[in-house]
Motif scaffolding. Structure first.
Motif, short mmCIF file in Angstrom:
data_model
loop_
_atom_site.label_atom_id
_atom_site.label_comp_id
_atom_site.label_asym_id
_atom_site.label_seq_id
_atom_site.Cartn_x
_atom_site.Cartn_y
_atom_site.Cartn_z
N ILE A 8 0.85 -1.24 0.00
CA ILE A 8 0.11 -0.06 0.21
C ILE A 8 1.03 1.20 -0.13
CG2 ILE A 8 -1.78 1.12 1.54
CD1 ILE A 8 -3.13 -1.38 2.21
N ASP A 9 0.92 2.10 -1.04
CA ASP A 9 1.67 2.95 -1.25
C ASP A 9 3.26 2.91 -1.00
OD1 ASP A 9 2.16 5.83 -1.81
OD2 ASP A 9 1.90 6.44 0.21
N GLY A 10 3.68 1.73 -1.45
CA GLY A 10 4.91 1.21 -1.16
C GLY A 10 5.36 0.37 -0.20
N PHE A 11 4.51 0.45 0.84
CA PHE A 11 4.73 -0.26 2.04
C PHE A 11 4.40 -1.72 2.20
CE2 PHE A 11 3.53 3.98 3.82
CZ PHE A 11 4.80 4.46 4.33
N GLY A 12 5.36 -2.51 2.37
CA GLY A 12 5.00 -4.01 2.42
C GLY A 12 4.38 -4.28 3.84
N VAL A 13 4.00 -5.63 3.91
CA VAL A 13 3.42 -6.17 5.16
C VAL A 13 4.62 -6.04 6.43
CG1 VAL A 13 2.49 -8.23 6.47
CG2 VAL A 13 1.71 -7.45 4.18
N GLY A 14 5.89 -6.37 5.74
CA GLY A 14 6.92 -6.55 6.92
C GLY A 14 7.55 -5.11 7.16
N ASP A 15 7.05 -4.15 6.77
CA ASP A 15 7.66 -2.63 7.04
C ASP A 15 6.98 -2.00 8.01
OD1 ASP A 15 9.07 -3.16 4.72
OD2 ASP A 15 7.60 -2.11 3.35
N ILE A 16 6.69 -2.84 9.38
CA ILE A 16 6.23 -2.40 10.50
C ILE A 16 7.32 -2.23 11.70
CG2 ILE A 16 4.36 -2.43 12.33
CD1 ILE A 16 2.27 -2.90 9.90
N GLU A 17 7.40 -1.47 12.14
CA GLU A 17 8.19 -1.59 13.46
C GLU A 17 7.42 -0.99 14.72
OE1 GLU A 17 11.98 0.65 15.37
OE2 GLU A 17 11.52 1.37 13.49
N PHE A 18 7.26 -1.90 15.79
CA PHE A 18 6.54 -1.49 16.92
C PHE A 18 7.36 -0.82 18.00
CE2 PHE A 18 4.07 -5.19 15.29
CZ PHE A 18 2.98 -4.74 15.19
N VAL A 19 7.10 0.46 18.12
CA VAL A 19 7.86 1.29 18.96
C VAL A 19 7.39 1.38 20.36
CG1 VAL A 19 8.66 2.60 16.80
CG2 VAL A 19 6.64 3.56 18.09
N ALA A 20 6.01 1.10 20.60
CA ALA A 20 5.51 1.49 22.07
C ALA A 20 4.33 0.40 22.04
CB ALA A 20 5.02 2.66 22.19
N ALA A 21 4.00 0.13 23.21
CA ALA A 21 2.90 -0.88 23.56
C ALA A 21 2.38 -0.67 24.86
CB ALA A 21 3.06 -2.13 23.33
N PHE A 22 1.03 -0.41 25.16
CA PHE A 22 0.15 -0.01 26.49
C PHE A 22 -0.41 -1.07 26.63
CE2 PHE A 22 1.23 3.67 23.98
CZ PHE A 22 1.76 4.33 24.82
N ALA A 23 -0.58 -1.63 28.12
CA ALA A 23 -1.58 -2.54 28.61
C ALA A 23 -1.95 -2.06 29.97
CB ALA A 23 -1.06 -4.08 28.51
N VAL A 24 -2.78 -2.87 30.39
CA VAL A 24 -3.24 -2.56 31.88
C VAL A 24 -3.08 -3.88 32.76
CG1 VAL A 24 -4.99 -0.68 31.58
CG2 VAL A 24 -5.74 -3.07 31.55
N SER A 25 -2.91 -4.87 32.36
CA SER A 25 -2.69 -6.35 33.01
C SER A 25 -1.36 -6.25 33.42
CB SER A 25 -3.14 -7.45 32.26
OG SER A 25 -2.07 -8.25 32.26
N GLU A 26 -1.16 -6.73 35.03
CA GLU A 26 0.09 -6.62 35.54
C GLU A 26 0.70 -7.58 35.05
OE1 GLU A 26 1.16 -5.12 38.20
OE2 GLU A 26 -0.61 -3.85 38.22
N ALA A 27 0.33 -8.89 34.39
CA ALA A 27 1.32 -9.90 33.65
C ALA A 27 1.72 -9.34 32.48
CB ALA A 27 0.19 -11.05 33.52
N LYS A 28 1.31 -8.35 31.92
CA LYS A 28 1.81 -7.91 30.63
C LYS A 28 2.94 -6.65 30.80
CE LYS A 28 -1.98 -9.89 28.06
NZ LYS A 28 -3.36 -9.63 27.40
N VAL A 29 2.42 -5.82 31.75
CA VAL A 29 3.16 -4.32 31.85
C VAL A 29 4.79 -4.83 32.07
CG1 VAL A 29 3.56 -2.42 33.21
CG2 VAL A 29 1.15 -3.13 32.18
#
Ligand SMILES: NC(=O)c1ccc[n+]([C@@H]2O[C@H](COP(=O)([O-])OP(=O)(O)OC[C@H]3O[C@@H](n4cnc5c(N)ncnc54)[C@H](O)[C@@H]3O)[C@@H](O)[C@H]2O)c1
Length: 310
Positions: A36-57
């Motif tokens: 899509i507009d030159g971006f492939g499926v693999g062209d994603i970099e995760f830079v932050a993630a937010f959760a509320v569960s103690e097990a994940k934070v």
């Protein structure tokens, strides 16, 4: 594309694992649009993630996605550490500034927390707007349908995508296609219903708290006046699978009866990831091209785009 996620549930698990799968294998199976507009499926970099569960934070994103109650299976693919520690998310407007600061460097915030919590959805939208980040609302809570939010994002040159993703091959998409087919072939619909069962945390939540989901599901169906939606059912044994039964009763030539029953079974989080991968690329591309507000290209991928009922 630098992407942040709010909510480290099943859909985030399917997205993170799926991107690793496609990078590793080079497969294009299940991909709607390779670029899509030159971006492939693999062209994603995760830079932050937010959760509320103690097990994940505090965990790396690639570990947190396997914490219960997530039950999307472990895909058979290498999963390198994302080097993205999951941080504490927000639940209301009091912590918008902290989350906005943590969004520095992101281009897109994918909002993937439980549906039915409009205050939380809007607080994350506010954080994205403060941080100059495009916002995608995958939940049934109204953000993109709310003209105030659309005006704010458009004025700031920021894309706003939503509401409520339509799964890649889910109940709404299949049901709508069948309803249209009846109409296109000149039959008259008499009645129709859908019964949908699932075993994910999303289903458990929606059974308890269906407040914004029902209207959103109706928004996704044409001729919804004759369509009945049974209350969603939660069956833990289905795990990440969703089972839908669709029935259509119609009349054909000389008012004779036509009856159609369909059973659909899918992995629900896969259906979400197959659409989120396109929504992210549409939003990132709009941001980079300076197009704020609603990208019309996203409409077929959503149940409740702007202009639909709240
Ligand atoms: N096919 C689909 O799966 C589909 C289709 C349309 C819409 N959706 C919507 O996508 C969303 C995500 O679905 P899912 O299956 O991943 O749900 P999920 O319940 O597995 O994941 C949601 C996660 O968000 C976390 N969370 C709760 N409050 C939070 C907060 N304030 N901040 C950050 N995280 C928070 C939960 O602990 C959970 O881990 C849901 O709103 C769902 O209704 C899903």
């Amino acid at each position: 594309m630098r992407v942040a996620v709010a909510g480290v549930g099943n859909n985030t698990s399917a997205l993170v694992q799926g991107i690793a799968f496609y990078r590793h294998t080079g497969s294009l199976v299940g991909i709607h649009r390779p670029t899509i507009d030159g971006f492939g499926v693999g062209d994603i970099e995760f830079v932050a993630a937010f959760a509320v569960s103690e097990a994940k934070v505090g965990k790396d994103l690639t570990e947190a996605i396997f914490m219960p109650p997530n039950n999307f299976p472990r895909l058979n693919s290498e999963l390198a550490m994302a080097a993205v520690p999951v941080t504490k998310g927000l639940v209301d407007a009091t912590e918008v500034d902290r989350v906005a600061a943590a969004l520095a460097g992101a281009e897109v915030l994918l909002y993937s927390a439980p549906s039915g919590r409009p205050e939380t959805a809007q607080a994350y939208a506010e954080a994205a707007w403060n941080a100059g980040v495009a916002f995608i609302n995958t939940t049934s809570d109204a953000v993109a349908r709310d003209q105030m939010w659309m005006d704010r994002f458009a004025a700031a040159g920021l894309p706003l995508v939503g509401d409520d993703l339509a799964s890649q091959f889910g109940t709404s998409v299949v049901h709508n296609a069948l309803l249209r087919l009846v109409e296109e072939r000149g039959l008259t619909l008499v009645s129709s219903y859908q019964v949908v069962l699932g075993g994910t945390e999303d289903f458990r939540n929606l059974v308890e708290n269906p407040n914004t989901k029902k209207q959103s599901k109706l928004n996704a169906l044409s001729g919804a006046d004759n369509v009945q939606l049974a209350p969603l059912g939660y069956l833990s044994e289905l795990k990440s699978k969703k089972v839908a039964h669709l029935n259509l009763e119609a009349q054909g030539w000389a008012e004779t009866a036509v009856s159609l029953d369909v059973k659909l079974q899918v992995h629900d989080p896969s259906g979400a990831a197959g659409v989120n991968i396109d929504l992210i690329r549409i939003a990132a591309s709009a941001l980079r091209n300076g197009h704020g507000g609603y990208p019309a290209e996203a409409a077929p991928l959503l149940k409740s785009p702007p202009g639909t009922a709240i």
